[in-house]
Write an enzyme that holds these catalytic residues in place. Structure first.
Site, short mmCIF file in Angstrom:
data_model
loop_
_atom_site.label_atom_id
_atom_site.label_comp_id
_atom_site.label_asym_id
_atom_site.label_seq_id
_atom_site.Cartn_x
_atom_site.Cartn_y
_atom_site.Cartn_z
N ILE A 17 0.84 -1.20 0.00
CA ILE A 17 0.00 0.00 0.00
C ILE A 17 0.88 1.25 0.00
CG2 ILE A 17 -1.76 1.30 1.27
CD1 ILE A 17 -2.82 -1.34 2.36
N ASP A 66 12.11 3.09 12.30
CA ASP A 66 11.51 1.80 12.64
C ASP A 66 10.39 2.08 13.64
OD1 ASP A 66 11.05 -0.66 14.07
OD2 ASP A 66 12.92 -1.40 13.20
N LYS A 164 -4.37 -3.95 15.29
CA LYS A 164 -4.96 -2.92 14.44
C LYS A 164 -6.09 -2.18 15.18
CE LYS A 164 -3.80 -2.03 10.79
NZ LYS A 164 -2.66 -1.22 10.27
N SER A 204 -2.78 -10.99 1.34
CA SER A 204 -3.90 -11.41 0.48
C SER A 204 -3.40 -11.88 -0.89
CB SER A 204 -4.92 -10.30 0.26
OG SER A 204 -4.74 -9.26 1.14
#
Ligand SMILES: *[C@@H]1O[C@H](CO)[C@@H](O)[C@H](O)[C@H]1NC(C)=O
Ligand SMILES: *[C@@H]1O[C@H](CO)[C@@H](O)[C@H](O)[C@H]1NC(C)=O
Length: 344
Positions: A17, A66, A164, A204
């Site tokens: 992404i 990082d 998340k 995915s």
């Protein structure tokens, strides 16, 4: 495209992404700075961007940073008008301890937010995940949309989904208490597909890779939301600049969801011989239960077997005018790119 003069920070420049956000920001005339964990990977990022037909690559700069460390982040946000916080820890296998994932995800997000606020950034867009909407529910949910939150303490939540959910919650809490004049929006993608630019891609994509390389003995009865990486990046740019996106979450999905068997069918219909190893039937659930005893990754999907979630993208399409492409185009582009780079 004319030089917009504004600087956008895209965190996680090596990710699938992240790469597409960089491509679209450069194409739209922004200057882009990206964080990568090691500057050694600068060359790989540039090569993948070239595969994506990058424009204005001279407007791209790199900073080493990082998520689990302070170094580099202050320098990264300096002078930016916008921040797309795409980076998130995503280990290939479940971590030994869930905190190994949750702490860097949460702390990394809060660090970016507070430094961005101090640097006078106008708006931050965080890449959250459908994982922060669709899991841990004990009651049946008819339609999954932005109003729904995963319950991080609910049943069957993997460390990734928990991380998340907790990171996005922490971000909104931060904004409420100490966000100041800065604005926040979040984008929550489902399974991300689309043309790979090299060997770095999302989990995915591995589904398509496995379908093509014959490593699925049958199709597990899993149902996925599908969205194309190019549309996910496009939604990030809309969420970044549209006044109506301020303070909002946007689910990035091209409904309805698809089963793995349906994906295999699409590939067979359109990819001919390249799809000859795709499974033609569903893998019985008891086989997966047996496999899960030995393989923790398989164990993670067990709670999802047979589940059919209904998802809505009405908010992104209605409020921001977002129009995701067809799932078939996205899956075919995925397969063609995997073949092009010899990844199947
Ligand atoms: C097929 O792809 C998967 C997913 O990336 C990989 O783990 C597996 O080793 C591959 N199998 C073969 C036979 O190439
Ligand atoms: C959690 O997973 C187990 C087995 O994997 C399943 O039987 C159970 O229904 C799941 N619970 C929920 C609330 O999804």
């Amino acid at each position: 495209m004319a030089d917009k003069g504004e600087l956008v920070l895209v965190t996680g420049g090596t990710g699938f992404i992240g790469l597409y956000c960089i491509l679209q920001c450069l194409a739209a005339g922004y200057h882009v700075r990206t964080t990568i964990r090691s500057l050694k990977r600068r060359k790989d990022v540039k090569e993948m961007l070239k595969e994506g037909e990058v424009t204005n690559i001279d407007r791209l700069t790199f900073v080493e940073a990082d998520l689990s460390k302070d170094d580099g982040w202050k320098e990264a946000v300096e002078g930016c008008t916008y921040v797309l916080h795409v980076a998130s820890p995503f280990p290939p296998a479940p971590p030994k301890h869930e905190d190994d994932l949750i702490i860097p995800a949460r702390e990394g997000t809060l660090r970016v937010l507070s430094l961005a606020r101090d640097a006078g950034v106008k708006r931050v867009v965080i890449t959250s995940s459908f994982g922060a909407i669709g899991y841990g529910h004990t009651k049946k949910i008819d339609v999954f949309n932005e109003q729904i939150w995963s319950d991080p303490n609910g049943p069957n939540l993997s460390a990734y989904l928990k991380s998340k959910t907790i990171a996005e919650r922490a971000a909104w809490d931060f904004m409420e208490k100490e966000g100041g004049a800065m604005e926040l929006s979040t984008v929550l993608p489902v399974g991300v597909f689309g043309p790979v630019l090299g060997p770095d891609f999302s989990i995915s994509i591995q589904i398509v890779q496995r379908l093509l390389n014959g490593s699925f003995p049958g199709a597990p009865d899993l149902n996925f939301g599908v969205v194309d990486v190019r549309d996910v990046a496009d939604l990030h740019l809309r969420a970044m600049t549209d006044p109506k996106a301020k303070g909002e979450r946007f689910l990035a999905v091209s409904p309805p969801t698809m089963t793995i068997l349906e994906m295999a069918q699409v590939l067979r219909e359109r990819m001919g011989k390249a799809a000859r190893k795709t499974p033609t039937r569903t893998l019985p659930t008891f086989v997966l239960r047996l496999m899960a005893i030995f393989d923790k990754t398989v164990a993670l999907i067990l709670p999802e077997l047979g589940d059919r979630k209904v998802m809505s993208n009405e908010k992104a399409t209605g409020v921001l005018g977002w129009q995701p492409r067809s799932k078939v185009d996205s899956l075919i582009a995925t397969a063609e790119s995997l073949i092009k780079y010899d990844l199947v």
